[in-house]
Design an enzyme around this catalytic site. Structure first.
Site, mmCIF file in Angstrom:
data_model
loop_
_atom_site.group_PDB
_atom_site.id
_atom_site.type_symbol
_atom_site.label_atom_id
_atom_site.label_comp_id
_atom_site.label_asym_id
_atom_site.label_seq_id
_atom_site.Cartn_x
_atom_site.Cartn_y
_atom_site.Cartn_z
ATOM 1 N N GLY A 53 3.709 4.661 8.218
ATOM 2 C CA GLY A 53 2.700 5.298 7.400
ATOM 3 C C GLY A 53 1.615 5.806 8.313
ATOM 4 N N ASP A 165 -4.419 2.053 -3.751
ATOM 5 C CA ASP A 165 -3.508 3.052 -3.172
ATOM 6 C C ASP A 165 -2.150 2.991 -3.867
ATOM 7 O OD1 ASP A 165 -2.877 5.173 -1.512
ATOM 8 O OD2 ASP A 165 -2.271 3.911 0.171
HETATM 9 P P1 ATP Z 1 0.202 4.633 4.256
HETATM 10 O O1 ATP Z 1 0.104 5.827 5.155
HETATM 11 O O2 ATP Z 1 0.936 4.961 2.974
HETATM 12 O O3 ATP Z 1 -1.082 3.922 4.012
HETATM 13 P P2 ATP Z 1 0.915 2.377 5.971
HETATM 14 O O4 ATP Z 1 0.670 2.863 7.363
HETATM 15 O O5 ATP Z 1 -0.127 1.479 5.406
HETATM 16 O O6 ATP Z 1 1.211 3.595 4.977
HETATM 17 P P3 ATP Z 1 3.121 0.964 4.761
HETATM 18 O O7 ATP Z 1 3.058 1.850 3.536
HETATM 19 O O8 ATP Z 1 2.726 -0.443 4.560
HETATM 20 O O9 ATP Z 1 2.307 1.621 5.976
HETATM 21 O O10 ATP Z 1 4.598 1.006 5.344
HETATM 22 C C1 ATP Z 1 5.199 2.223 5.802
HETATM 23 C C2 ATP Z 1 6.649 2.297 5.317
HETATM 24 O O11 ATP Z 1 7.400 1.189 5.843
HETATM 25 C C3 ATP Z 1 6.830 2.199 3.799
HETATM 26 O O12 ATP Z 1 6.718 3.438 3.150
HETATM 27 C C4 ATP Z 1 8.231 1.593 3.663
HETATM 28 O O13 ATP Z 1 9.206 2.620 3.699
HETATM 29 C C5 ATP Z 1 8.370 0.731 4.903
HETATM 30 N N1 ATP Z 1 8.068 -0.686 4.554
HETATM 31 C C6 ATP Z 1 6.853 -1.238 4.417
HETATM 32 N N2 ATP Z 1 6.934 -2.542 4.108
HETATM 33 C C7 ATP Z 1 8.258 -2.827 4.044
HETATM 34 C C8 ATP Z 1 9.015 -4.028 3.764
HETATM 35 N N3 ATP Z 1 8.405 -5.180 3.499
HETATM 36 N N4 ATP Z 1 10.365 -3.959 3.792
HETATM 37 C C9 ATP Z 1 10.986 -2.778 4.077
HETATM 38 N N5 ATP Z 1 10.341 -1.616 4.342
HETATM 39 C C10 ATP Z 1 8.996 -1.631 4.336
#
Ligand code: ATP
Length: 352
Positions: A53, A165
């Site tokens: 992300g 979010d």
């Molecule tokens: P954003 O830009 O949406 O804020 P972020 O950097 O906070 O994202 P996350 O949304 O927590 O990151 O995770 C990124 C991606 O990783 C998710 O869209 C998902 O595809 C994958 N992911 C996250 N947590 C898990 C999990 N527990 N098991 C499998 N895949 C996961």
């Protein structure tokens, strides 16, 4: 546990289970505190990337002691603010124990990176799953997913935590076939004190509430708006406020005007539309609360909904919607990489 009815490869969601009727966490809830100056590699093997992300990268990993597969979100921090954000996410996750909320396993602060180990979710993003050729999309299936989201959010709100979010990417399916979902990504989540004013300037424009884009006070009601948008998209394949760019989207959100006058809504029941109408209310104090959403006729009387009507037009539109979002995400990453390249080039030029 009867999760699916499968006939000739077609996948139907069994809408009859309630969100908390069986245990679905791969490990007991643990009291997680961030470990400092301990190398996570001593205990875990980090494997290929699962997703990324804007803040973190999520990898598959294994606990060396019991071989359990997990996911780990790794966030590098340079500034104190970035560190605090991830620490807040870990602290909030550690206080949430609910079957529809991702479960935390361990956490480390090591080498200017925060590591959040959590249960592995293997079914992929909800919207990706419902557009699968084999998936039978019905209004009941949508209600089943929305009910689980409302149940998790009601639990969070009862603990005075707001997610802030909620969007399709943050709803993952537990498996490729069952109907269980889990809410992830608590990067923007906040503890909420009703006696204090709180404004934020983040979130995803398309799913943000009017009070966010107008920089007014936010609260648990802010999550309920996002559920209204997710529900609208899931039932129709259309996004109620999306514009040509974020600015236009935010303007549309601020007016809070939307319509059901599209062909995809022809097959949607009045009670489902009523559910959305009670959530997409500009005045936050009049918006339906999570506990009332769970008591709404649409969620409690799933059986009275038209049985088995396949939402084929919605699915076609949903496919287009998901593809567009994938493109947008990819374009944003390319822009981000280009920006990084420019930054490092200017860094080189400045230094040599
Ligand atoms: P954003 O830009 O949406 O804020 P972020 O950097 O906070 O994202 P996350 O949304 O927590 O990151 O995770 C990124 C991606 O990783 C998710 O869209 C998902 O595809 C994958 N992911 C996250 N947590 C898990 C999990 N527990 N098991 C499998 N895949 C996961």
């Amino acid at each position: 546990m009867s999760l699916i009815l499968q006939s000739e490869k077609m996948i139907y969601v069994d809408e009859n289970i309630t969100p908390d009727d069986d245990v679905i966490t791969p490990f007991e809830y643990r009291d997680v505190k961030i470990k400092k100056d301990e190398n996570p590699s001593d205990k875990y093997t980090i494997l290929p990337e699962l997703g990324r992300g804007s803040f973190g990268t999520v990898f598959l990993c294994k606990d060396k002691q019991n071989n359990m597969e997990l996911a780990v979100k790794v966030v590098g921090y340079k500034k104190k603010k970035e560190k605090i954000m991830m620490e807040t996410e870990i602290d909030i996750l550690a206080s949430l124990h609910h079957p529809t909320i991702i479960c935390i396993y361990d956490a480390f602060d090591y080498g200017n990176k925060l590591y959040c180990f959590m249960e592995l979710i293997q079914g992929g993003e909800l919207f990706e799953r419902v557009i699968d050729e084999d998936f039978i999309l019905t209004e009941r299936a949508c209600a089943c997913f929305i009910r689980q989201i409302c149940d998790a959010i009601e639990y969070m709100h009862s603990k005075r935590i707001i997610h802030l979010d909620l969007k399709p990417e943050n709803v993952l399916c537990l498996s490729k076939q069952g109907n269980r979902i889990k809410i992830i990504d608590f990067g923007f989540a906040r503890r909420y004190d009703p006696n204090k004013n709180l404004q934020v300037m983040f979130g995803t424009a398309e799913f943000s509430a009017p009070e966010v884009v107008l920089f007014e006070d936010i609260g648990p009601f802010t999550d309920m708006w996002s559920i209204g948008v997710i529900c609208y998209v899931l039932l129709s394949g259309l996004s109620p406020f999306v514009g040509a760019d974020d600015y236009e989207t935010m303007t549309n959100v601020s007016f809070a005007k939307y319509s059901f006058e599209y062909a995809s809504f022809d097959q949607i029941s009045p009670v489902a539309k009523d559910f959305i109408e009670k959530l997409l209310v500009k005045e936050s104090s009049k918006r339906m609360k999570a506990k009332n959403a769970l008591k709404h006729e649409w969620l409690i009387q799933l059986d009275s909904l038209p049985p088995g009507v396949t939402l084929s037009l919605t699915k076609t539109k949903l496919k287009r919607y998901v593809i567009l979002r994938r493109w947008r995400k990819a374009a944003l990453s390319v822009m981000f990489i280009n920006k990084l390249n420019k930054l490092s080039n200017s860094h080189l030029i400045n230094n040599y």
